[in-house]
Design a protein around this motif. Structure first.
Motif, PDB file in Angstrom:
ATOM      1  N   PRO A  47       1.030  -1.237  -0.071  1.00  0.00           N
ATOM      2  CA  PRO A  47      -0.642   0.002  -0.227  1.00  0.00           C
ATOM      3  C   PRO A  47       1.073   1.534  -0.361  1.00  0.00           C
ATOM      4  O   PRO A  47       0.526   2.102  -0.822  1.00  0.00           O
ATOM      5  N   THR A  56      -1.334   1.112  -9.448  1.00  0.00           N
ATOM      6  CA  THR A  56      -2.771   0.551  -9.322  1.00  0.00           C
ATOM      7  C   THR A  56      -2.652  -0.460  -9.021  1.00  0.00           C
ATOM      8  O   THR A  56      -1.190  -1.491  -8.714  1.00  0.00           O
ATOM      9  N   THR A  57      -3.615  -1.705  -8.027  1.00  0.00           N
ATOM     10  CA  THR A  57      -3.695  -2.894  -7.907  1.00  0.00           C
ATOM     11  C   THR A  57      -2.879  -3.902  -9.057  1.00  0.00           C
ATOM     12  O   THR A  57      -1.979  -4.604  -8.823  1.00  0.00           O
ATOM     13  N   ASP A 245      -3.696  -5.807   2.065  1.00  0.00           N
ATOM     14  CA  ASP A 245      -4.524  -4.068   1.388  1.00  0.00           C
ATOM     15  C   ASP A 245      -5.648  -4.401   1.463  1.00  0.00           C
ATOM     16  O   ASP A 245      -6.370  -3.482   1.172  1.00  0.00           O
ATOM     17  N   LEU A 246      -6.389  -6.181   1.639  1.00  0.00           N
ATOM     18  CA  LEU A 246      -7.584  -5.956   1.438  1.00  0.00           C
ATOM     19  C   LEU A 246      -7.735  -5.907   3.197  1.00  0.00           C
ATOM     20  O   LEU A 246      -9.268  -5.011   3.675  1.00  0.00           O
ATOM     21  N   LEU A 248      -7.046  -3.235   5.195  1.00  0.00           N
ATOM     22  CA  LEU A 248      -6.700  -1.514   5.412  1.00  0.00           C
ATOM     23  C   LEU A 248      -8.124  -0.954   4.731  1.00  0.00           C
ATOM     24  O   LEU A 248      -8.696   0.050   4.689  1.00  0.00           O
ATOM     25  N   SER A 249      -8.202  -1.810   2.964  1.00  0.00           N
ATOM     26  CA  SER A 249      -9.393  -0.929   2.325  1.00  0.00           C
ATOM     27  C   SER A 249     -10.349  -1.318   3.161  1.00  0.00           C
ATOM     28  O   SER A 249     -11.328  -0.521   2.507  1.00  0.00           O
ATOM     29  N   THR A 250     -10.828  -2.529   3.639  1.00  0.00           N
ATOM     30  CA  THR A 250     -12.190  -2.847   4.281  1.00  0.00           C
ATOM     31  C   THR A 250     -12.641  -2.294   5.387  1.00  0.00           C
ATOM     32  O   THR A 250     -13.188  -2.692   6.515  1.00  0.00           O
ATOM     33  N   ASP A 258      -1.687  -1.923  10.932  1.00  0.00           N
ATOM     34  CA  ASP A 258      -1.185  -2.993  10.215  1.00  0.00           C
ATOM     35  C   ASP A 258      -0.289  -3.372   9.541  1.00  0.00           C
ATOM     36  O   ASP A 258       0.309  -4.768   9.497  1.00  0.00           O
ATOM     37  N   CYS A 372     -14.501  -9.457  -6.634  1.00  0.00           N
ATOM     38  CA  CYS A 372     -14.163  -8.369  -5.616  1.00  0.00           C
ATOM     39  C   CYS A 372     -13.652 -10.014  -4.916  1.00  0.00           C
ATOM     40  O   CYS A 372     -12.621 -10.752  -5.020  1.00  0.00           O
ATOM     41  N   SER A 373     -12.659  -8.585  -4.150  1.00  0.00           N
ATOM     42  CA  SER A 373     -11.429  -8.958  -3.135  1.00  0.00           C
ATOM     43  C   SER A 373     -11.438 -10.283  -2.756  1.00  0.00           C
ATOM     44  O   SER A 373     -11.020 -11.768  -2.512  1.00  0.00           O
TER      45      SER A 373
END
Length: 414
Positions: A47, A56-57, A245-246, A248-250, A258, A372-373
């Motif tokens: 991240p 980007t991802t 990353d998952l 943190l994003s959720t 983290d 989705c992830s």
């Protein structure tokens, strides 16, 4: 007198009674640097790297896959040539390469230079493994071999812990953390320069029971290993690259917590150093049948509740504890199928694993944008269960009796 005693204890020859413990400890230290830092740190800092260079991802996934591609090339070259060089040469080269990569990434001012550093740091692990396992097979007595394989296979865990701690203490800059890791890598490399014996590996006998050839790698006994290792590679690479990353994003965790997720992941993996004995007690099948579904459960937890901190921490502990053990089982399985050339056996496992690690991040980058992830993580959880029937029935050991059975019937369905 004291100096002589310390030297005889910590810098022994393969015939010295202290050698198995000292050599195993040294291998674990270098594995911590090359794998725990050089190979796996990218997932923790993904991240931050993406934010600094506006990636980007999919861009980040490509860097991860490029890292794995060159790691694969290094593994193939090292596997083919390890037996012709002193193990000390390859071990030191792996430390220097990883340290240089970590330092370069830590000082990078552009995405191109950072990518070169990240990839260079990952190459060191590919250089290390084949020669190390040749040395373990040649230098250690039979009771120590499974223990050493288990300890070395789990050797990334201390490096993961140190990576997480460095990241937590240096929250303002991921690059400062990488420079600190480069310093650790330098210290460990210098330690090995003093510690590792200069002895050559014994040459194989003139009548090698398993001559190299295409048919050696296409035996029916090898196919279940390849499929199982490939699935394991997908599971390992996806979690270590995208779990943070998952989370943190959720909203499951916020910076800098983290970093502690990564520390917890590494700490949970430390007991896996004892799984060498588990192979002898449970067999490869028993070990894999327990550890692979446990990895799948950790995936399911993140997929179903990535925003719940308690569930996230449980997933980290479970994956840290379970994800290293399968690698130990696969190494013993692979070396047992290529007993006369241990570097080929371990190298084959790492090659298949690398192919999966190359494909895993790209698959995630493509599929995660379509579904989705969490959906991709659920697929990984299912795969960990589906492959159980492929695991071998034999209990592989380092003894010659088991080896002779394999040589007498090299196409047996294990």
């Amino acid at each position: 007198m004291i100096k002589y005693s310390l030297k005889s204890c910590f810098m022994p020859s393969p015939s010295n009674q202290h050698f198995p413990l000292a050599f195993t400890a040294a291998c674990v230290a270098m594995t911590s640097v090359t794998y725990g830092m050089g190979r796996y740190a990218y997932g923790l800092f993904l991240p931050s790297i993406g934010a600094q260079f506006d990636l980007t991802t999919f861009d980040l996934a490509l860097i991860a896959s490029l890292n794995a591609i060159l790691y694969l090339v290094a593994t193939i070259v090292a596997s083919a040539t390890a037996i012709h060089f002193r193990p000390r040469t390859f071990i030191l080269l792996s430390g220097v390469t990883t340290t240089a990569g970590l330092l370069l990434a830590g000082m990078a001012t552009s995405v191109a230079v950072a990518t070169v550093g990240i990839v260079l740091a990952g190459i060191g692990a590919g250089i290390l493994s084949p020669a190390m396992f040749e040395a373990i097979e040649a230098w250690l007595p039979a009771p120590w071999k499974p223990r050493a394989i288990g300890a070395v296979n789990a050797g990334a865990a201390p490096g993961i812990v140190l990576t997480g701690l460095a990241a937590y203490w240096l929250q303002s800059s991921w690059q400062q953390a990488w420079i600190v890791m480069a310093g650790i890598g330098l210290v460990v490399t210098l330690w090995h320069f003093w510690l590792i014996p200069t002895a050559r590996l014994p040459r194989p006998a003139s009548g090698v029971a398993l001559p190299l050839g295409f048919s050696l790698f296409t035996r029916r006994a090898c196919m279940p290993l390849y499929v199982s290792v490939f699935v394991y590679g997908l599971i390992l690479s996806t979690y270590l690259t995208f779990a943070v990353d998952l989370v943190l994003s959720t909203g499951g965790m916020a910076f800098p917590m983290d970093r502690l997720f990564w520390v917890l992941l590494g700490l949970a993996g430390l007991p896996a150093m004892l799984t060498g004995a588990a192979v002898l007690r449970l067999g490869v099948r028993g070990l894999l049948a327990i550890s692979m579904p446990a990895c799948g459960l950790s995936y399911a937890l993140l997929a179903l509740a990535p925003g719940n901190q308690l569930v996230v921490l449980t997933s980290a502990i479970l994956f840290g504890a379970a994800s290293i053990a399968p690698g130990n089982g696969f190494l013993v399985w692979g070396i047992s199928l290529f007993r006369e050339r241990p570097s080929i056996g371990s190298g084959t496992v790492f090659v298949v694993l690398s192919i999966a690690i190359i494909i895993g991040p790209i698959l995630f980058g493509i599929i995660a944008t379509q579904i989705c992830s969490q959906g991709f993580f659920l697929v990984m959880a299912v795969l960990s269960i589906v492959i159980i029937p492929l695991f071998p029935r034999a209990i592989f050991t380092t003894g010659r009796a088991g080896d002779q059975a394999l040589l007498d019937n090299p196409t047996a369905d294990f």
